[in-house]
Design a protein around this motif. Structure first.
Motif, PDB file in Angstrom:
ATOM      1  N   SER A  16     -13.456   3.887  -5.864  1.00  0.00           N
ATOM      2  CA  SER A  16     -12.327   4.256  -4.999  1.00  0.00           C
ATOM      3  C   SER A  16     -12.403   3.497  -3.670  1.00  0.00           C
ATOM      4  CB  SER A  16     -12.267   5.773  -4.777  1.00  0.00           C
ATOM      5  OG  SER A  16     -13.307   6.223  -3.940  1.00  0.00           O
ATOM      6  N   LEU A  17     -13.612   3.277  -3.169  1.00  0.00           N
ATOM      7  CA  LEU A  17     -13.778   2.485  -1.948  1.00  0.00           C
ATOM      8  C   LEU A  17     -13.311   1.039  -2.164  1.00  0.00           C
ATOM      9  CD1 LEU A  17     -17.296   3.701  -0.738  1.00  0.00           C
ATOM     10  CD2 LEU A  17     -15.096   4.188   0.357  1.00  0.00           C
ATOM     11  N   GLU A  18     -13.662   0.472  -3.320  1.00  0.00           N
ATOM     12  CA  GLU A  18     -13.265  -0.895  -3.633  1.00  0.00           C
ATOM     13  C   GLU A  18     -11.748  -1.007  -3.761  1.00  0.00           C
ATOM     14  OE1 GLU A  18     -15.443  -1.862  -7.172  1.00  0.00           O
ATOM     15  OE2 GLU A  18     -17.371  -1.816  -6.120  1.00  0.00           O
ATOM     16  N   GLN A  19     -11.141  -0.010  -4.413  1.00  0.00           N
ATOM     17  CA  GLN A  19      -9.688  -0.031  -4.572  1.00  0.00           C
ATOM     18  C   GLN A  19      -8.998   0.092  -3.216  1.00  0.00           C
ATOM     19  OE1 GLN A  19      -9.215   3.158  -7.370  1.00  0.00           O
ATOM     20  NE2 GLN A  19      -9.431   1.812  -9.140  1.00  0.00           N
ATOM     21  N   PHE A  20      -9.510   0.980  -2.379  1.00  0.00           N
ATOM     22  CA  PHE A  20      -8.931   1.138  -1.048  1.00  0.00           C
ATOM     23  C   PHE A  20      -9.066  -0.151  -0.252  1.00  0.00           C
ATOM     24  CE2 PHE A  20      -9.499   2.336   3.475  1.00  0.00           C
ATOM     25  CZ  PHE A  20      -8.196   2.723   3.724  1.00  0.00           C
ATOM     26  N   SER A  21     -10.205  -0.787  -0.364  1.00  0.00           N
ATOM     27  CA  SER A  21     -10.434  -2.043   0.346  1.00  0.00           C
ATOM     28  C   SER A  21      -9.395  -3.083  -0.064  1.00  0.00           C
ATOM     29  CB  SER A  21     -11.842  -2.557   0.064  1.00  0.00           C
ATOM     30  OG  SER A  21     -12.066  -3.775   0.729  1.00  0.00           O
ATOM     31  N   GLY A  22      -9.135  -3.164  -1.349  1.00  0.00           N
ATOM     32  CA  GLY A  22      -8.134  -4.121  -1.830  1.00  0.00           C
ATOM     33  C   GLY A  22      -6.739  -3.811  -1.316  1.00  0.00           C
ATOM     34  N   VAL A  23      -6.398  -2.537  -1.248  1.00  0.00           N
ATOM     35  CA  VAL A  23      -5.067  -2.127  -0.798  1.00  0.00           C
ATOM     36  C   VAL A  23      -4.882  -2.418   0.689  1.00  0.00           C
ATOM     37  CG1 VAL A  23      -3.568  -0.131  -0.395  1.00  0.00           C
ATOM     38  CG2 VAL A  23      -4.698  -0.405  -2.601  1.00  0.00           C
ATOM     39  N   PHE A  24      -5.833  -1.987   1.512  1.00  0.00           N
ATOM     40  CA  PHE A  24      -5.608  -2.136   2.948  1.00  0.00           C
ATOM     41  C   PHE A  24      -5.744  -3.583   3.417  1.00  0.00           C
ATOM     42  CE2 PHE A  24     -10.078  -2.168   4.283  1.00  0.00           C
ATOM     43  CZ  PHE A  24     -10.017  -2.845   5.493  1.00  0.00           C
ATOM     44  N   ARG A  25      -6.464  -4.412   2.666  1.00  0.00           N
ATOM     45  CA  ARG A  25      -6.612  -5.819   3.059  1.00  0.00           C
ATOM     46  C   ARG A  25      -5.410  -6.663   2.622  1.00  0.00           C
ATOM     47  NH1 ARG A  25     -11.868  -6.664   4.842  1.00  0.00           N
ATOM     48  NH2 ARG A  25     -13.368  -5.121   4.134  1.00  0.00           N
ATOM     49  N   ASP A  26      -4.605  -6.131   1.710  1.00  0.00           N
ATOM     50  CA  ASP A  26      -3.422  -6.849   1.247  1.00  0.00           C
ATOM     51  C   ASP A  26      -2.328  -6.739   2.314  1.00  0.00           C
ATOM     52  OD1 ASP A  26      -1.160  -7.842   0.045  1.00  0.00           O
ATOM     53  OD2 ASP A  26      -1.307  -6.598  -1.753  1.00  0.00           O
ATOM     54  N   PRO A  27      -1.924  -7.861   2.883  1.00  0.00           N
ATOM     55  CA  PRO A  27      -0.919  -7.796   3.953  1.00  0.00           C
ATOM     56  C   PRO A  27       0.434  -7.274   3.481  1.00  0.00           C
ATOM     57  CG  PRO A  27      -1.393 -10.084   3.381  1.00  0.00           C
ATOM     58  CD  PRO A  27      -2.343  -9.229   2.595  1.00  0.00           C
ATOM     59  N   ASN A  28       0.664  -7.270   2.180  1.00  0.00           N
ATOM     60  CA  ASN A  28       1.938  -6.793   1.643  1.00  0.00           C
ATOM     61  C   ASN A  28       1.917  -5.324   1.266  1.00  0.00           C
ATOM     62  OD1 ASN A  28       3.120  -9.406   1.830  1.00  0.00           O
ATOM     63  ND2 ASN A  28       2.048  -9.991  -0.027  1.00  0.00           N
ATOM     64  N   SER A  29       0.768  -4.663   1.439  1.00  0.00           N
ATOM     65  CA  SER A  29       0.685  -3.243   1.097  1.00  0.00           C
ATOM     66  C   SER A  29       1.486  -2.421   2.096  1.00  0.00           C
ATOM     67  CB  SER A  29      -0.764  -2.758   1.114  1.00  0.00           C
ATOM     68  OG  SER A  29      -1.483  -3.273   0.029  1.00  0.00           O
ATOM     69  N   PRO A  30       2.388  -1.596   1.586  1.00  0.00           N
ATOM     70  CA  PRO A  30       3.118  -0.722   2.509  1.00  0.00           C
ATOM     71  C   PRO A  30       2.172   0.345   3.072  1.00  0.00           C
ATOM     72  CG  PRO A  30       3.782  -0.313   0.236  1.00  0.00           C
ATOM     73  CD  PRO A  30       2.831  -1.466   0.217  1.00  0.00           C
ATOM     74  N   LYS A  31       2.454   0.761   4.292  1.00  0.00           N
ATOM     75  CA  LYS A  31       1.575   1.726   4.954  1.00  0.00           C
ATOM     76  C   LYS A  31       1.429   3.037   4.190  1.00  0.00           C
ATOM     77  CE  LYS A  31       1.979  -0.448   9.432  1.00  0.00           C
ATOM     78  NZ  LYS A  31       2.450  -0.385  10.795  1.00  0.00           N
ATOM     79  N   PRO A  32       2.489   3.543   3.545  1.00  0.00           N
ATOM     80  CA  PRO A  32       2.299   4.774   2.751  1.00  0.00           C
ATOM     81  C   PRO A  32       1.310   4.584   1.586  1.00  0.00           C
ATOM     82  CG  PRO A  32       4.621   4.477   3.229  1.00  0.00           C
ATOM     83  CD  PRO A  32       3.914   3.211   3.663  1.00  0.00           C
ATOM     84  N   LEU A  33       1.264   3.386   1.007  1.00  0.00           N
ATOM     85  CA  LEU A  33       0.318   3.113  -0.075  1.00  0.00           C
ATOM     86  C   LEU A  33      -1.113   3.104   0.452  1.00  0.00           C
ATOM     87  CD1 LEU A  33      -0.228   2.410  -3.032  1.00  0.00           C
ATOM     88  CD2 LEU A  33       0.079   0.002  -2.421  1.00  0.00           C
ATOM     89  N   ILE A  34      -1.301   2.591   1.660  1.00  0.00           N
ATOM     90  CA  ILE A  34      -2.629   2.593   2.279  1.00  0.00           C
ATOM     91  C   ILE A  34      -3.090   4.031   2.472  1.00  0.00           C
ATOM     92  CG2 ILE A  34      -3.918   2.010   4.378  1.00  0.00           C
ATOM     93  CD1 ILE A  34      -2.098  -0.489   4.609  1.00  0.00           C
ATOM     94  N   HIS A  35      -2.191   4.866   2.965  1.00  0.00           N
ATOM     95  CA  HIS A  35      -2.534   6.285   3.177  1.00  0.00           C
ATOM     96  C   HIS A  35      -2.856   6.973   1.856  1.00  0.00           C
ATOM     97  CE1 HIS A  35      -2.640  10.112   5.220  1.00  0.00           C
ATOM     98  NE2 HIS A  35      -1.841  10.609   4.301  1.00  0.00           N
ATOM     99  N   LYS A  36      -2.062   6.712   0.837  1.00  0.00           N
ATOM    100  CA  LYS A  36      -2.288   7.323  -0.483  1.00  0.00           C
ATOM    101  C   LYS A  36      -3.623   6.873  -1.070  1.00  0.00           C
ATOM    102  CE  LYS A  36      -0.188   7.986  -4.986  1.00  0.00           C
ATOM    103  NZ  LYS A  36       0.953   7.708  -5.859  1.00  0.00           N
TER     104      LYS A  36
END
Length: 119
Positions: A16-36
């Motif tokens: 889950s940490l690795e997945q979160f890292s991938g999401v928040f480092r992606d500049p195209n990730s919407p902020k609600p997805l980062i929170h989720k």
């Protein structure tokens, strides 16, 4: 030897940490997805906590409790970083938050590896 249920829970938390890292480092990730994605990390850690410490030998239990305390602290701080990232309007602020989040994630990954190596 680390019991299988703990090993599975720690591994799931690490994923889950690795997945979160991938999401928040992606500049195209919407902020609600980062929170989720961060909420998924919190839920994964809650699964670890729900196991309790009774299934571990005394030394593992003592070590795990110390790591759990530090992980909990870093997750609270990471949650604050996520909130501030969502509220940020300037790219410099976002960049600073992302750097802090990366450092916290690295610390959490190290703690997770230490828990997994207990076996």
């Amino acid at each position: 030897m680390l019991p299988e249920t703990y090993q599975q829970a720690y591994t799931a938390f690490e994923r889950s940490l690795e997945q979160f890292s991938g999401v928040f480092r992606d500049p195209n990730s919407p902020k609600p997805l980062i929170h989720k994605s961060f909420q998924a990390v919190q839920q994964s850690f809650q699964t670890v906590l729900d196991l309790g410490l009774d299934g571990l030998d005394p030394q593992q239990s003592t070590n795990a409790q110390s790591y759990y305390t530090e992980i909990n602290k870093q997750l609270r701080l990471l949650g604050m970083d996520v909130m501030f990232l969502q509220a940020s309007r300037q790219s410099a602020t976002s960049t600073q938050r992302q750097q802090q989040m990366g450092e916290r994630l690295e610390r959490l990954r190290v703690y997770c590896e230490a828990l997994l190596s207990e076996g």
